[in-house]
Design a protein around this motif. Structure first.
Motif, short mmCIF file in Angstrom:
data_model
loop_
_atom_site.label_atom_id
_atom_site.label_comp_id
_atom_site.label_asym_id
_atom_site.label_seq_id
_atom_site.Cartn_x
_atom_site.Cartn_y
_atom_site.Cartn_z
N LYS A 120 52.13 30.48 87.35
CA LYS A 120 51.55 31.70 87.90
C LYS A 120 51.42 31.53 89.40
O LYS A 120 51.53 30.41 89.92
CB LYS A 120 50.19 32.00 87.26
N ASP A 121 51.21 32.60 90.13
CA ASP A 121 50.97 32.50 91.56
C ASP A 121 49.74 31.60 91.77
O ASP A 121 48.72 31.77 91.09
CB ASP A 121 50.71 33.87 92.18
N THR A 122 49.87 30.67 92.69
CA THR A 122 48.81 29.69 92.90
C THR A 122 48.51 29.56 94.38
O THR A 122 49.41 29.57 95.21
CB THR A 122 49.27 28.30 92.35
N TYR B 236 47.74 28.36 101.23
CA TYR B 236 49.13 28.80 101.05
C TYR B 236 49.30 29.33 99.63
O TYR B 236 48.72 28.81 98.68
CB TYR B 236 50.11 27.63 101.25
N VAL B 237 50.13 30.36 99.50
CA VAL B 237 50.44 30.88 98.18
C VAL B 237 51.73 30.21 97.71
O VAL B 237 52.70 30.10 98.44
CB VAL B 237 50.57 32.42 98.15
#
Length: 148
Positions: free
Chosen positions: A28-30, A35-36
């Motif tokens: 998943k987006d973390t 920072y993404v």
């Protein structure tokens, strides 16, 4: 035999045989340190950086088994010791490998004497760098110990 365990672990730490762990991917987006990291990003754990991190080891750049001994001389395995990778996909054979390393080493040391040949000169600790780190070929004398 805490010192023997410490010596085996320190050998694995310094040898840094597999410097990059098994690739992972984010599910998943973390967010990490501002920072993404988007979902599906390939993550390559740099185990070398952890195995020589100055904030994690008493002697990060030297071979010193006391990296794995507490003040009472008991064996301790720090969280930063991860030559078998990290996270939920750590090598499932780590326990077996550690047990086999211990049994093989103590059996060899009990039965044989290892001798650096006089004509071999100074040991060359230069590694052959590839997918794994390997020592350059070398010769070693091996003699059966007496009173077996």
């Amino acid at each position: 035999m805490p010192y023997t365990q410490a010596m085996i672990h320190e050998t694995q730490r310094v040898a840094d045989t597999v410097p990059l762990g098994v690739y992972h991917a984010t599910t998943k987006d973390t967010w990490l340190m501002g920072y993404v990291i988007p979902k599906g990003t390939i993550i390559i754990p740099n185990l070398s950086s952890v195995l020589s991190d100055e904030s994690q080891w008493k002697f990060p750049h030297d071979f010193n088994p006391s990296n794995f001994l507490n003040n009472q001389g008991e064996f301790v395995k720090p969280e930063a010791f991860m030559p078998f990778s990290a996270g939920p996909r750590v090598c499932v054979g780590e326990g077996l490998a550690r047990m086999e390393l211990f049994l093989i080493l103590v059996t060899l040391l009990r039965r044989f004497k290892f001798i650096w040949p006089e004509d071999a000169g100074v040991p060359d600790y230069t590694l052959i760098i590839g997918l794994t780190h390997s020592p350059k070929p070398y010769r070693m004398g091996v003699r059966l110990r007496g009173n077996q």
